[in-house]
Design an enzyme around this catalytic site. Structure first.
Site, PDB file in Angstrom:
ATOM      1  N   SER A 106      43.994  36.795  37.021  1.00 41.63           N
ATOM      2  CA  SER A 106      43.019  35.699  36.947  1.00 41.63           C
ATOM      3  C   SER A 106      43.333  34.907  35.682  1.00 41.63           C
ATOM      4  O   SER A 106      42.856  35.237  34.606  1.00 41.63           O
ATOM      5  CB  SER A 106      41.592  36.253  36.892  1.00 41.63           C
ATOM      6  OG  SER A 106      41.345  37.082  37.991  1.00 41.63           O
ATOM      7  N   LYS A 181      39.276  30.961  41.746  1.00 40.54           N
ATOM      8  CA  LYS A 181      38.947  32.342  41.345  1.00 40.54           C
ATOM      9  C   LYS A 181      37.927  32.355  40.211  1.00 40.54           C
ATOM     10  O   LYS A 181      36.955  33.107  40.225  1.00 40.54           O
ATOM     11  CB  LYS A 181      40.231  33.071  40.934  1.00 40.54           C
ATOM     12  CG  LYS A 181      40.034  34.378  40.211  1.00 40.54           C
ATOM     13  CD  LYS A 181      39.396  35.445  41.078  1.00 40.54           C
ATOM     14  CE  LYS A 181      39.064  36.689  40.254  1.00 40.54           C
ATOM     15  NZ  LYS A 181      38.373  37.702  41.011  1.00 40.54           N
ATOM     16  N   LYS A 250      36.120  36.781  30.235  1.00 37.99           N
ATOM     17  CA  LYS A 250      37.290  35.885  30.227  1.00 37.99           C
ATOM     18  C   LYS A 250      37.208  34.915  31.416  1.00 37.99           C
ATOM     19  O   LYS A 250      37.463  33.718  31.278  1.00 37.99           O
ATOM     20  CB  LYS A 250      38.574  36.713  30.317  1.00 37.99           C
ATOM     21  CG  LYS A 250      39.833  35.885  30.520  1.00 37.99           C
ATOM     22  CD  LYS A 250      40.906  36.607  31.335  1.00 37.99           C
ATOM     23  CE  LYS A 250      40.439  36.993  32.695  1.00 37.99           C
ATOM     24  NZ  LYS A 250      41.489  37.549  33.567  1.00 37.99           N
TER      25      LYS A 250
HETATM   26  P1  NAD Z   1      43.920  46.305  33.471  1.00 35.81           P
HETATM   27  O1  NAD Z   1      43.610  46.055  32.036  1.00 35.81           O
HETATM   28  O2  NAD Z   1      43.459  47.583  34.112  1.00 35.81           O
HETATM   29  O3  NAD Z   1      45.519  46.202  33.698  1.00 35.81           O
HETATM   30  C1  NAD Z   1      46.352  45.301  33.032  1.00 35.81           C
HETATM   31  C2  NAD Z   1      47.714  45.973  32.844  1.00 35.81           C
HETATM   32  O4  NAD Z   1      48.602  45.040  32.223  1.00 35.81           O
HETATM   33  C3  NAD Z   1      47.661  47.196  31.921  1.00 35.81           C
HETATM   34  O5  NAD Z   1      48.298  48.301  32.550  1.00 35.81           O
HETATM   35  C4  NAD Z   1      48.420  46.744  30.663  1.00 35.81           C
HETATM   36  O6  NAD Z   1      49.120  47.811  30.012  1.00 35.81           O
HETATM   37  C5  NAD Z   1      49.384  45.734  31.264  1.00 35.81           C
HETATM   38  N1  NAD Z   1      49.914  44.765  30.308  1.00 35.81           N
HETATM   39  C6  NAD Z   1      49.247  44.089  29.337  1.00 35.81           C
HETATM   40  N2  NAD Z   1      50.080  43.258  28.692  1.00 35.81           N
HETATM   41  C7  NAD Z   1      51.305  43.395  29.275  1.00 35.81           C
HETATM   42  C8  NAD Z   1      52.581  42.768  29.064  1.00 35.81           C
HETATM   43  N3  NAD Z   1      52.764  41.848  28.128  1.00 35.81           N
HETATM   44  N4  NAD Z   1      53.603  43.164  29.854  1.00 35.81           N
HETATM   45  C9  NAD Z   1      53.446  44.112  30.797  1.00 35.81           C
HETATM   46  N5  NAD Z   1      52.257  44.729  31.041  1.00 35.81           N
HETATM   47  C10 NAD Z   1      51.206  44.364  30.296  1.00 35.81           C
HETATM   48  O7  NAD Z   1      43.363  45.046  34.269  1.00 35.81           O
HETATM   49  P2  NAD Z   1      42.981  44.930  35.823  1.00 35.81           P
HETATM   50  O8  NAD Z   1      41.538  45.294  35.997  1.00 35.81           O
HETATM   51  O9  NAD Z   1      44.043  45.574  36.646  1.00 35.81           O
HETATM   52  O10 NAD Z   1      43.065  43.331  35.999  1.00 35.81           O
HETATM   53  C11 NAD Z   1      44.316  42.632  36.059  1.00 35.81           C
HETATM   54  C12 NAD Z   1      44.023  41.185  36.400  1.00 35.81           C
HETATM   55  O11 NAD Z   1      43.351  41.112  37.662  1.00 35.81           O
HETATM   56  C13 NAD Z   1      43.114  40.464  35.395  1.00 35.81           C
HETATM   57  O12 NAD Z   1      43.524  39.133  35.255  1.00 35.81           O
HETATM   58  C14 NAD Z   1      41.736  40.563  36.042  1.00 35.81           C
HETATM   59  O13 NAD Z   1      40.869  39.535  35.598  1.00 35.81           O
HETATM   60  C15 NAD Z   1      42.100  40.464  37.512  1.00 35.81           C
HETATM   61  N6  NAD Z   1      41.171  41.081  38.470  1.00 35.81           N
HETATM   62  C16 NAD Z   1      40.665  42.348  38.242  1.00 35.81           C
HETATM   63  C17 NAD Z   1      39.803  42.915  39.188  1.00 35.81           C
HETATM   64  C18 NAD Z   1      39.198  44.308  39.015  1.00 35.81           C
HETATM   65  O14 NAD Z   1      38.300  44.657  39.797  1.00 35.81           O
HETATM   66  N7  NAD Z   1      39.658  45.124  38.062  1.00 35.81           N
HETATM   67  C19 NAD Z   1      39.475  42.205  40.354  1.00 35.81           C
HETATM   68  C20 NAD Z   1      40.043  40.941  40.563  1.00 35.81           C
HETATM   69  C21 NAD Z   1      40.890  40.394  39.615  1.00 35.81           C
END
Ligand code: NAD
Length: 304
Positions: A106, A181, A250
């Site tokens: 997102s 989104k 965010k």
């Molecule tokens: P999360 O924090 O669980 O996962 C993010 C991952 O990215 C982590 O494993 C982290 O180590 C990795 N990361 C961070 N910086 C990095 C880099 N520079 N290079 C490589 N890896 C890196 O987050 P999430 O809940 O999986 O969400 C991910 C995205 O999806 C976000 O943008 C969030 O807003 C969106 N989203 C989340 C949900 C939800 O229910 N969790 C639902 C819809 C959308």
């Protein structure tokens, strides 16, 4: 003529967090060949341990090598830009011309428009393709995917999206998916806060919270919050939806940025931005977004 990305095409997947893990798993189960990377080495080794056909790589550049498409599922658009274009060993150094980047994070749509231009100058297409549905629907492959970019790029990547989502909507040009989104999450956050405040007031009046949620769900107060968060995470106070307050805050700031970028005055949205940003500070690192109920309780204690 471009070829459709059908299994066993090679896909680079960056970001194996709460959402990335189940989404990457769906791609493997569909028969795609995966090269994975995350800054957390544990995230990579856990994933490859569970899915030995996936190849662990040590950088975004290494993940991108030989991949027809690269998926990012990262916290925000600034991190996506670092991973793809500007950080150490970015994906662009490994991608071949003609590849497509699919940013399923997102991200901020204004940043996405710039990223699309910068990648196009290097011969790489960008689709913004954020998702809705949370961890549960990432696991069962029924996410709603909102796509921004060229229709032809969506057509060639449709089997990839199809492995992760049920509803795939082309919303418009680059940035359109990310804009929609952020606005979707504004509605989702507003509905959740409204339910939480109603529960706090109702409980103080002597109402049973479970009964309240059941009645909302058969009445006009029904929303995603009452249907899939009330009885599941808020009433039992397990707060285990798998989406953090920080990420929701965010998303709200992104929606606020879009409105301000367009010079539109949106007082309720601005209030939601402040509310969620303050809640994020108060609830602490890693708090689930359903803990906004605890924040509503804290504010209620301050007395009107
Ligand atoms: P999360 O924090 O669980 O996962 C993010 C991952 O990215 C982590 O494993 C982290 O180590 C990795 N990361 C961070 N910086 C990095 C880099 N520079 N290079 C490589 N890896 C890196 O987050 P999430 O809940 O999986 O969400 C991910 C995205 O999806 C976000 O943008 C969030 O807003 C969106 N989203 C989340 C949900 C939800 O229910 N969790 C639902 C819809 C959308």
């Amino acid at each position: 003529m471009t070829t459709t990305l059908a299994p066993p095409a090679t896909i680079a997947f960056i970001g194996l967090g709460m959402m990335g893990r189940p989404m990457a798993k769906r791609l493997i189960e569909a028969g795609f060949t995966l090269r994975v990377f995350d800054v957390s080495q544990k995230a990579v080794s856990d994933f490859v341990g569970a899915h030995p056909s996936a190849l662990a790589t040590a950088s975004a550049k290494a993940a991108a090598q030989g991949a027809a498409a690269l998926i990012t599922m990262l916290p925000d658009g600034k991190i996506v830009r670092q991973a793809v274009l500007e950080g150490q060993d970015p994906a662009i150094e490994g991608l071949e011309a003609g590849a497509v980047v699919m940013d399923m994070s997102s991200s901020n749509p204004v940043d996405t428009q710039k990223l699309a231009r910068d990648l196009a100058a290097r011969g790489v297409a960008l689709l913004d393709a954020p998702v809705s549905g949370g961890v549960k629907r990432a696991i069962d492959g029924s996410l709603s995917i909102m796509v921004g970019g060229a229709a032809a790029d969506l057509e060639r990547t449709r089997p990839v999206f199809g492995a992760m989502g049920k509803t795939i909507t082309l919303c418009g040009p680059a940035g359109a998916g990310h804009a929609l989104k952020a606005l979707n999450n504004y509605l989702s956050a507003a509905g959740l806060v409204a339910m939480c405040e109603a529960l706090v007031v109702g409980e103080a009046f002597g109402l049973d919270p479970g009964t309240m949620v059941d009645v909302f769900n058969t009445s006009t107060g029904k929303s995603n919050a009452t249907e899939v968060k009330g009885r599941q995470f808020v009433v039992p106070r397990n707060f285990a939806a798998g989406f953090t307050t920080a990420l929701m805050a965010k998303d709200l700031r992104t929606a606020g940025d879009v409105a301000r970028h367009l010079k539109l005055k949106m007082p309720h949205l601005e209030q939601a931005v402040s509310y969620w940003t303050a809640a994020d500070g108060k609830l602490g690192k890693g708090a689930d977004h359903t803990e906004i109920f605890r924040y509503a309780e804290m504010l209620a204690e301050e007395k009107a």
